[in-house]
Write a protein that holds these residues in place. Structure first.
Motif, PDB file in Angstrom:
ATOM      1  N   LEU A 196       0.835  -1.205   0.000  1.00  0.00           N
ATOM      2  CA  LEU A 196       0.000   0.000   0.000  1.00  0.00           C
ATOM      3  C   LEU A 196       0.872   1.258   0.000  1.00  0.00           C
ATOM      4  O   LEU A 196       0.554   2.237  -0.696  1.00  0.00           O
ATOM      5  CB  LEU A 196      -0.920  -0.005   1.217  1.00  0.00           C
ATOM      6  N   ASP A 197       1.967   1.237   0.758  1.00  0.00           N
ATOM      7  CA  ASP A 197       2.901   2.367   0.723  1.00  0.00           C
ATOM      8  C   ASP A 197       3.449   2.568  -0.681  1.00  0.00           C
ATOM      9  O   ASP A 197       3.583   3.707  -1.157  1.00  0.00           O
ATOM     10  CB  ASP A 197       4.068   2.127   1.693  1.00  0.00           C
ATOM     11  N   ARG A 198       3.766   1.456  -1.351  1.00  0.00           N
ATOM     12  CA  ARG A 198       4.279   1.540  -2.719  1.00  0.00           C
ATOM     13  C   ARG A 198       3.228   2.144  -3.651  1.00  0.00           C
ATOM     14  O   ARG A 198       3.553   2.930  -4.542  1.00  0.00           O
ATOM     15  CB  ARG A 198       4.685   0.145  -3.230  1.00  0.00           C
ATOM     16  N   PHE A 199       1.959   1.801  -3.429  1.00  0.00           N
ATOM     17  CA  PHE A 199       0.890   2.371  -4.259  1.00  0.00           C
ATOM     18  C   PHE A 199       0.791   3.880  -4.047  1.00  0.00           C
ATOM     19  O   PHE A 199       0.681   4.641  -5.013  1.00  0.00           O
ATOM     20  CB  PHE A 199      -0.450   1.714  -3.945  1.00  0.00           C
ATOM     21  N   VAL A 200       0.818   4.311  -2.785  1.00  0.00           N
ATOM     22  CA  VAL A 200       0.746   5.748  -2.491  1.00  0.00           C
ATOM     23  C   VAL A 200       1.933   6.472  -3.121  1.00  0.00           C
ATOM     24  O   VAL A 200       1.790   7.571  -3.676  1.00  0.00           O
ATOM     25  CB  VAL A 200       0.693   5.975  -0.966  1.00  0.00           C
ATOM     26  N   GLN A 201       3.109   5.858  -3.073  1.00  0.00           N
ATOM     27  CA  GLN A 201       4.287   6.447  -3.707  1.00  0.00           C
ATOM     28  C   GLN A 201       4.091   6.590  -5.209  1.00  0.00           C
ATOM     29  O   GLN A 201       4.410   7.640  -5.803  1.00  0.00           O
ATOM     30  CB  GLN A 201       5.524   5.594  -3.429  1.00  0.00           C
ATOM     31  N   GLN A 202       3.550   5.538  -5.828  1.00  0.00           N
ATOM     32  CA  GLN A 202       3.336   5.574  -7.280  1.00  0.00           C
ATOM     33  C   GLN A 202       2.271   6.599  -7.648  1.00  0.00           C
ATOM     34  O   GLN A 202       2.363   7.264  -8.695  1.00  0.00           O
ATOM     35  CB  GLN A 202       2.930   4.184  -7.796  1.00  0.00           C
ATOM     36  N   ALA A 203       1.241   6.740  -6.796  1.00  0.00           N
ATOM     37  CA  ALA A 203       0.183   7.718  -7.063  1.00  0.00           C
ATOM     38  C   ALA A 203       0.736   9.142  -7.037  1.00  0.00           C
ATOM     39  O   ALA A 203       0.216  10.031  -7.733  1.00  0.00           O
ATOM     40  CB  ALA A 203      -0.938   7.570  -6.040  1.00  0.00           C
ATOM     41  N   ARG A 204       1.775   9.363  -6.236  1.00  0.00           N
ATOM     42  CA  ARG A 204       2.414  10.684  -6.206  1.00  0.00           C
ATOM     43  C   ARG A 204       3.380  10.849  -7.377  1.00  0.00           C
ATOM     44  O   ARG A 204       3.521  11.942  -7.936  1.00  0.00           O
ATOM     45  CB  ARG A 204       3.161  10.862  -4.887  1.00  0.00           C
ATOM     46  N   ARG A 205       4.057   9.777  -7.752  1.00  0.00           N
ATOM     47  CA  ARG A 205       5.081   9.832  -8.793  1.00  0.00           C
ATOM     48  C   ARG A 205       4.487   9.885 -10.185  1.00  0.00           C
ATOM     49  O   ARG A 205       4.959  10.641 -11.053  1.00  0.00           O
ATOM     50  CB  ARG A 205       6.011   8.619  -8.656  1.00  0.00           C
ATOM     51  N   ILE A 206       3.455   9.048 -10.427  1.00  0.00           N
ATOM     52  CA  ILE A 206       2.834   8.967 -11.763  1.00  0.00           C
ATOM     53  C   ILE A 206       1.312   9.089 -11.619  1.00  0.00           C
ATOM     54  O   ILE A 206       0.566   8.171 -11.976  1.00  0.00           O
ATOM     55  CB  ILE A 206       3.205   7.648 -12.469  1.00  0.00           C
ATOM     56  N   PRO A 207       0.814  10.215 -11.077  1.00  0.00           N
ATOM     57  CA  PRO A 207      -0.615  10.340 -10.748  1.00  0.00           C
ATOM     58  C   PRO A 207      -1.562  10.161 -11.924  1.00  0.00           C
ATOM     59  O   PRO A 207      -2.667   9.629 -11.767  1.00  0.00           O
ATOM     60  CB  PRO A 207      -0.719  11.751 -10.164  1.00  0.00           C
ATOM     61  N   ASP A 208      -1.137  10.587 -13.101  1.00  0.00           N
ATOM     62  CA  ASP A 208      -2.043  10.570 -14.257  1.00  0.00           C
ATOM     63  C   ASP A 208      -1.886   9.342 -15.149  1.00  0.00           C
ATOM     64  O   ASP A 208      -2.537   9.242 -16.192  1.00  0.00           O
ATOM     65  CB  ASP A 208      -1.839  11.840 -15.094  1.00  0.00           C
ATOM     66  N   LYS A 209      -1.019   8.414 -14.741  1.00  0.00           N
ATOM     67  CA  LYS A 209      -0.859   7.198 -15.530  1.00  0.00           C
ATOM     68  C   LYS A 209      -2.008   6.242 -15.258  1.00  0.00           C
ATOM     69  O   LYS A 209      -2.411   6.064 -14.098  1.00  0.00           O
ATOM     70  CB  LYS A 209       0.468   6.510 -15.191  1.00  0.00           C
ATOM     71  N   PRO A 210      -2.578   5.596 -16.288  1.00  0.00           N
ATOM     72  CA  PRO A 210      -3.641   4.606 -16.052  1.00  0.00           C
ATOM     73  C   PRO A 210      -3.147   3.471 -15.154  1.00  0.00           C
ATOM     74  O   PRO A 210      -2.105   2.871 -15.426  1.00  0.00           O
ATOM     75  CB  PRO A 210      -3.971   4.094 -17.456  1.00  0.00           C
ATOM     76  N   PHE A 211      -3.870   3.225 -14.086  1.00  0.00           N
ATOM     77  CA  PHE A 211      -3.560   2.125 -13.176  1.00  0.00           C
ATOM     78  C   PHE A 211      -4.432   0.924 -13.511  1.00  0.00           C
ATOM     79  O   PHE A 211      -3.956  -0.189 -13.680  1.00  0.00           O
ATOM     80  CB  PHE A 211      -3.782   2.573 -11.732  1.00  0.00           C
ATOM     81  N   LEU A 212      -5.742   1.165 -13.647  1.00  0.00           N
ATOM     82  CA  LEU A 212      -6.698   0.118 -14.007  1.00  0.00           C
ATOM     83  C   LEU A 212      -7.467   0.525 -15.248  1.00  0.00           C
ATOM     84  O   LEU A 212      -7.810   1.698 -15.422  1.00  0.00           O
ATOM     85  CB  LEU A 212      -7.695  -0.129 -12.874  1.00  0.00           C
ATOM     86  N   ILE A 213      -7.717  -0.453 -16.109  1.00  0.00           N
ATOM     87  CA  ILE A 213      -8.637  -0.271 -17.231  1.00  0.00           C
ATOM     88  C   ILE A 213      -9.693  -1.363 -17.100  1.00  0.00           C
ATOM     89  O   ILE A 213      -9.367  -2.553 -17.124  1.00  0.00           O
ATOM     90  CB  ILE A 213      -7.919  -0.377 -18.589  1.00  0.00           C
ATOM     91  N   VAL A 214     -10.948  -0.952 -16.902  1.00  0.00           N
ATOM     92  CA  VAL A 214     -12.036  -1.903 -16.687  1.00  0.00           C
ATOM     93  C   VAL A 214     -13.179  -1.576 -17.637  1.00  0.00           C
ATOM     94  O   VAL A 214     -13.715  -0.463 -17.617  1.00  0.00           O
ATOM     95  CB  VAL A 214     -12.541  -1.869 -15.228  1.00  0.00           C
TER      96      VAL A 214
END
Length: 622
Positions: free
Chosen positions: A58-76
């Motif tokens: 979860l910490d890694r996710f929060v880090q990624q959300a700050r680093r690459i906020p506008d990158k697609p994470f999920l496509i559903v």
């Protein structure tokens, strides 16, 4: 000058000789070295997390959300959700439950949800409050579902909008046990069920305090993932932060990068999709195409549409793809890697022939297990590869197993016997501080049942995988079979004792013995049951059909029934399965009456030679 030329020639000849010798005698040397270096590198990072500031998935996710906020994470279903959007939505969900006071740090919350973006939002949102999550299998019903709450201690349930109606039967029981139910809907008509979507929309998306999700140990429980075992009812495997971090490194270990698009058609309540799929996507900073349900006809179109490069599989999934009608554009895609388990050799070869030389990366490991194998070489038919250095890091052994007695073979001193190279044996993994076994929530006996003690020396302890494996002369490891009361069908573990209990519901059945049988061109084993009919009763195919349809998920329903006069027992008064498994379901070689589960007739019907041949020929959908 002459001597320098001679020296250079000799050196070159020596290098060539060493190279040729290495290629002939140690053909996988460099691949093994590079893979092992990756394992050591990732392990060093985990040690760093343990000894300094602990970092979780979860910490890694929060880090990624700050680093690459506008990158697609999920496509559903064609809709893209960025890292920032999922992060903010999980914050909103966390604030709803914080304001309601429904849960607190350390509580366990159960989730009954299909593959959808809010599965991840609920998971991360409640984790941000310091809660542990229990992922419930969306196929289970009634008493099995109630058992799950009891075993993990959850006092709150979040249910998807599409699954709310499946709870009608047990809602009163949930309320009696003071379990609050929250549905992912704007408004709910079910009494005692709270709506969640309307409250999420009104909540703030401001970040939750990091100290709420912080942990003092990577061995703290993070998730409970339910797995079928020999007890009959689902068992809640304890998943710690350490296990989730290890699983998240899977794609990276196989060479995945941030540029990859990962296709996940497997259910998120299983560790493969959640821990390896979602966790692995986060670790890479990649994008995950999440499919609500696998579709063989849509698979390659989806891969082309979303530029998929890696997909997750189970063996059955690849077989379904190979069974699809051939198309001219089958090799027109960007997929270069598949990661999964259970791929049969014949399907593997056909898959390569049909869809191109995609690198199929087999994994081996159970949800609760303390050992993982990875086939980093890509040898067809192997689930993993070992070597001298790997065995120094991870202690495992293959021991002789008596299929008739259903127990390991012991020597005169009572210790297990290791098998010879190339011989099939029961896989045991040593339990240590480096390879801990965290067991199951609830009864300690469930955990103890998976541990073998005094295996080779007094005082040692090994995790019993329940799997029969072979390690060949080149250190490739292949899966052969499962032992005990569990078999796999349709990618799911089926506990025979749970099925046996359901077969005991119809009044005409006196005793039932459930096992799995091989079916041509199918992965795993199909359910079959030998039953004894009570005196003065007759076999009722329709009544039995109704019982299994009501109480068992599709994959656990016995496809074949065998009527017997008496039940064969082992010397220790256990039901004998070995000979039943071997004899299969061929009506021409079995004198006992046989029946087949027929959904068209809504009954178990006599298994005729014609039906048997249609099954063998793959003409009937099982």
């Amino acid at each position: 000058m002459f001597f320098s030329v001679t020296w250079a020639t000799a050196l070159l000849a020596g290098i060539v000789s060493v190279y040729i010798a290495q290629r002939l005698c140690f053909p996988y040397f460099w691949k093994d070295v590079f893979y092992l270096l990756k394992v050591i590198r990732y392990g060093a990072r985990l040690e760093f997390y343990k000894r300094t500031k602990i970092v979780t998935v979860l910490d890694r996710f929060v880090q990624q959300a700050r680093r690459i906020p506008d990158k697609p994470f999920l496509i559903v279903e064609g809709v893209s959700y960025t890292y920032r959007q999922i992060d903010e939505r999980s914050n909103r969900l966390a604030r709803v439950f914080e304001q309601q006071g429904s849960v607190k740090r350390g509580d366990t919350v159960a989730m009954l949800m299909s593959n959808e973006p809010d599965f991840v939002s609920v998971w991360f949102g409640l984790s941000k409050l310091g809660c542990a999550l229990a992922f419930l299998n969306t196929n289970i019903r009634s008493r099995s579902l109630l058992h799950c709450f009891n075993s993990c201690g959850a006092k709150l349930l979040v249910v998807g909008a599409d699954l709310l109606d499946t709870l009608k039967e047990i809602l009163p029981s949930l309320h009696e046990d003071n379990i609050s139910v929250w549905a992912m809907k704007h408004e709910v008509s079910h009494p005692g069920v709270y709506s969640l979507l309307d409250k999420i929309e009104q909540a703030s998306h401001e970040p939750m305090p990091a100290e709420l999700r912080s942990t003092t140990s990577l061995k703290t429980p993070l998730l409970y993932i339910f797995t079928s075992g020999t007890t009959g009812l689902p068992k809640a495997a304890v998943i710690t932060h350490l296990q989730s971090l290890k699983a998240a490194g899977g794609f990276w270990a196989y060479g995945g990068t941030a540029e990859d698009v990962i296709y996940t058609p497997l259910p998120l309540y299983h560790s493969a999709a959640s821990l390896v799929g979602i966790g692995g996507t986060i670790e890479l900073g990649a994008t995950c195409v999440l499919k609500k349900k696998f579709s063989a006809s849509q698979f390659w179109n989806d891969c082309r549409k979303y530029d998929v490069t890696i997909f997750q599989y189970i063996g059955e999934l690849c077989r379904y793809l190979c069974n699809q009608p051939k198309a001219e554009n089958e090799k027109d895609h960007k997929v270069y890697m598949g990661v999964g388990n259970g791929l049969r050799q014949d399907v593997w070869r056909e898959f390569h022939e049909r869809f191109g030389k995609i690198r199929m990366c087999e994994l081996y490991g159970s949800t609760e297990g303390n050992l993982c194998f990875m086939n980093h070489i890509g040898k067809i038919g192997a689930v993993g590869r070992s070597n001298f250095f790997y065995k120094l890091l991870f202690k495992y052994d293959l021991v002789k197993y008596d299929m008739l007695k259903e127990e390991p073979v012991k020597d005169e001193q009572g210790f297990c016997l290791r098998v010879k190279r190339g011989e099939m044996g029961l896989l045991l993994s040593k339990i240590s501080s480096q390879s801990p076994f965290f067991g199951y929530a609830g009864s300690k006996q469930l955990t103890e049942n998976k541990v073998l003690r005094n295996v080779f020396v007094k005082g040692d302890a090994y995790f019993n995988t329940g799997d029969l494996m072979v390690e060949d002369e080149e250190n490739f490891i292949s899966f052969k079979d499962r032992v005990g009361d569990t078999f796999r069908w349709k990618g799911e573990n089926v506990a025979t004792t749970e099925v046996t209990e359901v077969l005991g519901l119809p009044d005409f059945i006196q005793e039932a013995n459930v096992y799995g049988v091989e079916v041509p061109a199918h992965e795993g084993r199909a359910g079959m049951a030998a039953i004894i009919v009570r005196p003065s009763f007759e076999f009722d195919g329709k009544k039995l059909f109704e019982a299994v349809l009501t109480h068992l998920p599709t994959y656990a329903r016995p496809l074949f029934i065998r009527l017997q006069e008496s039940m064969e027992m082992t010397g220790t008064f256990k039901q004998q399965k070995f000979r039943l498994v071997k004899s299969g379901f061929n009506p021409s070689t079995i004198s006992d009456p046989l029946y087949f589960l027929d959904y068209t007739e809504k009954s178990y019907v006599p298994l005729t030679d014609a039906i048997y041949e249609s099954i063998r020929a793959g003409q009937r959908k099982l």
